[in-house]
Design a protein around this motif. Sequence first.
Motif, PDB file in Angstrom:
ATOM      1  N   CYS A  42       0.844  -1.205   0.000  1.00  0.00           N
ATOM      2  CA  CYS A  42       0.000   0.000   0.000  1.00  0.00           C
ATOM      3  C   CYS A  42       0.877   1.252   0.000  1.00  0.00           C
ATOM      4  O   CYS A  42       0.607   2.207  -0.715  1.00  0.00           O
ATOM      5  N   ALA A  43       1.937   1.241   0.821  1.00  0.00           N
ATOM      6  CA  ALA A  43       2.741   2.458   0.976  1.00  0.00           C
ATOM      7  C   ALA A  43       3.462   2.811  -0.309  1.00  0.00           C
ATOM      8  O   ALA A  43       3.646   3.987  -0.611  1.00  0.00           O
ATOM      9  N   GLU A 100       6.939  10.691  -3.581  1.00  0.00           N
ATOM     10  CA  GLU A 100       8.378  10.793  -3.374  1.00  0.00           C
ATOM     11  C   GLU A 100       8.657  11.892  -2.347  1.00  0.00           C
ATOM     12  O   GLU A 100       8.245  13.038  -2.531  1.00  0.00           O
ATOM     13  N   GLY A 101       9.320  11.523  -1.257  1.00  0.00           N
ATOM     14  CA  GLY A 101       9.625  12.503  -0.218  1.00  0.00           C
ATOM     15  C   GLY A 101       8.409  12.923   0.602  1.00  0.00           C
ATOM     16  O   GLY A 101       8.508  13.797   1.451  1.00  0.00           O
ATOM     17  N   GLY A 102       7.247  12.299   0.371  1.00  0.00           N
ATOM     18  CA  GLY A 102       6.020  12.702   1.070  1.00  0.00           C
ATOM     19  C   GLY A 102       5.780  11.880   2.327  1.00  0.00           C
ATOM     20  O   GLY A 102       6.520  10.946   2.631  1.00  0.00           O
ATOM     21  N   TYR A 126      -3.441   9.568  -9.816  1.00  0.00           N
ATOM     22  CA  TYR A 126      -2.736   9.802  -8.559  1.00  0.00           C
ATOM     23  C   TYR A 126      -3.310   8.922  -7.457  1.00  0.00           C
ATOM     24  O   TYR A 126      -4.535   8.880  -7.265  1.00  0.00           O
ATOM     25  N   ALA A 127      -2.432   8.227  -6.738  1.00  0.00           N
ATOM     26  CA  ALA A 127      -2.878   7.450  -5.580  1.00  0.00           C
ATOM     27  C   ALA A 127      -3.353   8.451  -4.526  1.00  0.00           C
ATOM     28  O   ALA A 127      -2.763   9.527  -4.349  1.00  0.00           O
ATOM     29  N   THR A 128      -4.438   8.097  -3.846  1.00  0.00           N
ATOM     30  CA  THR A 128      -5.104   9.041  -2.950  1.00  0.00           C
ATOM     31  C   THR A 128      -4.502   9.013  -1.546  1.00  0.00           C
ATOM     32  O   THR A 128      -3.690   8.152  -1.211  1.00  0.00           O
ATOM     33  N   ASN A 129      -4.942   9.968  -0.747  1.00  0.00           N
ATOM     34  CA  ASN A 129      -4.531  10.070   0.650  1.00  0.00           C
ATOM     35  C   ASN A 129      -5.364   9.066   1.456  1.00  0.00           C
ATOM     36  O   ASN A 129      -6.581   9.225   1.555  1.00  0.00           O
ATOM     37  N   ILE A 130      -4.736   8.021   1.993  1.00  0.00           N
ATOM     38  CA  ILE A 130      -5.503   7.032   2.769  1.00  0.00           C
ATOM     39  C   ILE A 130      -5.196   7.141   4.269  1.00  0.00           C
ATOM     40  O   ILE A 130      -5.440   6.207   5.023  1.00  0.00           O
ATOM     41  N   THR A 131      -4.670   8.296   4.691  1.00  0.00           N
ATOM     42  CA  THR A 131      -4.618   8.551   6.139  1.00  0.00           C
ATOM     43  C   THR A 131      -6.029   9.001   6.560  1.00  0.00           C
ATOM     44  O   THR A 131      -6.815   9.448   5.720  1.00  0.00           O
TER      45      THR A 131
END
Length: 440
Positions: free
Chosen positions: A56-57, A63-65, A82-87
């Motif tokens: 997943c990660a 990059e660098g995020g 774009y892969a989404t924000n899954i936090t």
Amino acid sequence: MRLGRITGILVAVAAAGAAAFAVLAWHPAIAPVAAPPPASPDVIRAGETLAALGYCASCHTAEGGRPYAGGRPIKTSFGTIYATNITPDARTGLGGWSLDAFTRAMRQGIDREGRHLYPAFPYTHYTGLTDGDVAALYAFVMSRMPVEARTPENDLPFPFSVRALMAGWNLLFFREGRFTADPNRDAIWNRGAYLAEALSHCGACHSPRNALGAEVTARAYSGGEADDWWSPALDAGSTAAPPWTEASLTRYLAGWDPEHGGAGGPMAPVVAAHGRVPRAEIAALARYVAGLAPPGQAGRAPVDRPVRVEDASLARGATIYAGACAVCHDSGGWAAGGVPYTAPSLGHRTTITGPDPRNLIHVLREGIAPASHARGPYMPAYGEMLSADQVTDLAAYLRARFSPDGPWPDLRETVHRLMPDAPVGRAGPSTTASAKEPPR
Ligand code: HEC
Ligand code: HEC
Ligand code: HEC
């Protein structure tokens, strides 16, 4: 791929999509919920291992995020997604997602609001996950630190920009359903099959895809691509010499194998993620993958044969190899007391014995370096040193010497395409005019 054929298939998909649209394309939104109560540390830990095995990660971190905060561009032949924000951030991530909403995304590729997700997100594989594993993954991602990070807009041309069209795609290519164990196989094989097929989605890279980006299941594991790298065949078509065994696959997938070396390119994050996974899981994957090639297959022996030096290009390649490469690659390998992390000879590499030269060109251009502060193989990058013509000569020489098969077709075009910024013409220090220039 011919444009006419793509248009034809697109029309077919559009027709299938239109027919299915009314029934299939619409999905209700799932109401947002308050943050779930924290799960038990055991469930979160299990979810962490599953997230490592599902990589997943590696997609959901730019990059660098910040980890899992999304924004990483996934290039497909249709455009960039774009892969989404899954936090669990309430405004830009999965905050408000219930377990039901998360489960629907993983199993059906539908987001909380009811929109279709693109199969660049491997829900086509995750659909096979058990309920327990989906719940553990949910517990893990919901226990991350919320990060506010808006995912960039996808860069997809019409008609691919229309998410509802995925209803037609799913109708044609997607089968929802849990993984089913094969009662004729042992438990370890079945565990490996579950991991490879559902969670670790090995076929997403190692299987060929059709014109619309769907995996061709009839030719599963016969070789595919990822990020313009070639993903070697893992089935009977493998050119690995010596052939893979359960033991060598376990070593490779866990980090490094003295017979075949280590993983590069898009395979490197896969192996790196295994650092956080129990060895038994990796051994199960290895048993399943070893079984993809029929047992008793004759197998190939590594080749190292004399090269015709009358051929001017091969002769130039031989000179470059002797000057730049032999110091490490003719050392006999680590097991023979040579340089750590070198394989016995380049004949042990599908990078040379496989049907596609792209991985060799990438490795020469970019080199190999371990993550900072980590131990691991190191090889210099030659992208600033060798011209595209020199790389072509060198690649042709390596192929002639270390592979039983004929030259790569389109080698020169591929080198020039992948090395547009290579130094042109004669390489060499221009300040020392009297120095003997290296051959072309
Ligand atoms: C190969 C890359 C890749 C991997 C691996 C991957 N994802 Fe994703 N994921 C994506 C992309 C790309 C999207 C966005 C798709 C879209 O916009 O249609 C996405 C979307 C999602 C969504 C929907 C979120 C939303 O905001 O709509 C969830 C949930 C999700 N991923 C969870 C996971 C989990 C959990 C894993 C690991 C088990 C995982 N992903 C692994 C690429 C990936
Ligand atoms: C300083 C030592 C060193 C030099 C010089 C060097 N290499 Fe390497 N090379 C390595 C190491 C270390 C690896 C990784 C081996 C492993 O994974 O076990 C490697 C890997 C490779 C691979 C396999 C990559 C893959 O992913 O399959 C190829 C092909 C290769 N080298 C070709 C070359 C060529 C051609 C040259 C000369 C232009 C060269 N190397 C120069 C050390 C070197
Ligand atoms: C993101 C794409 C991707 C995924 C996912 C992926 N691979 Fe790979 N794999 C590659 C690429 C690219 C290479 C070539 C690497 C190189 O040249 O160093 C490779 C190389 C390999 C090799 C070496 C093959 C050979 O003969 O040289 C094995 C074995 C392998 N992968 C197994 C797996 C297994 C098992 C999984 C699932 C657990 C997996 N891969 C998942 C892209 C991927």
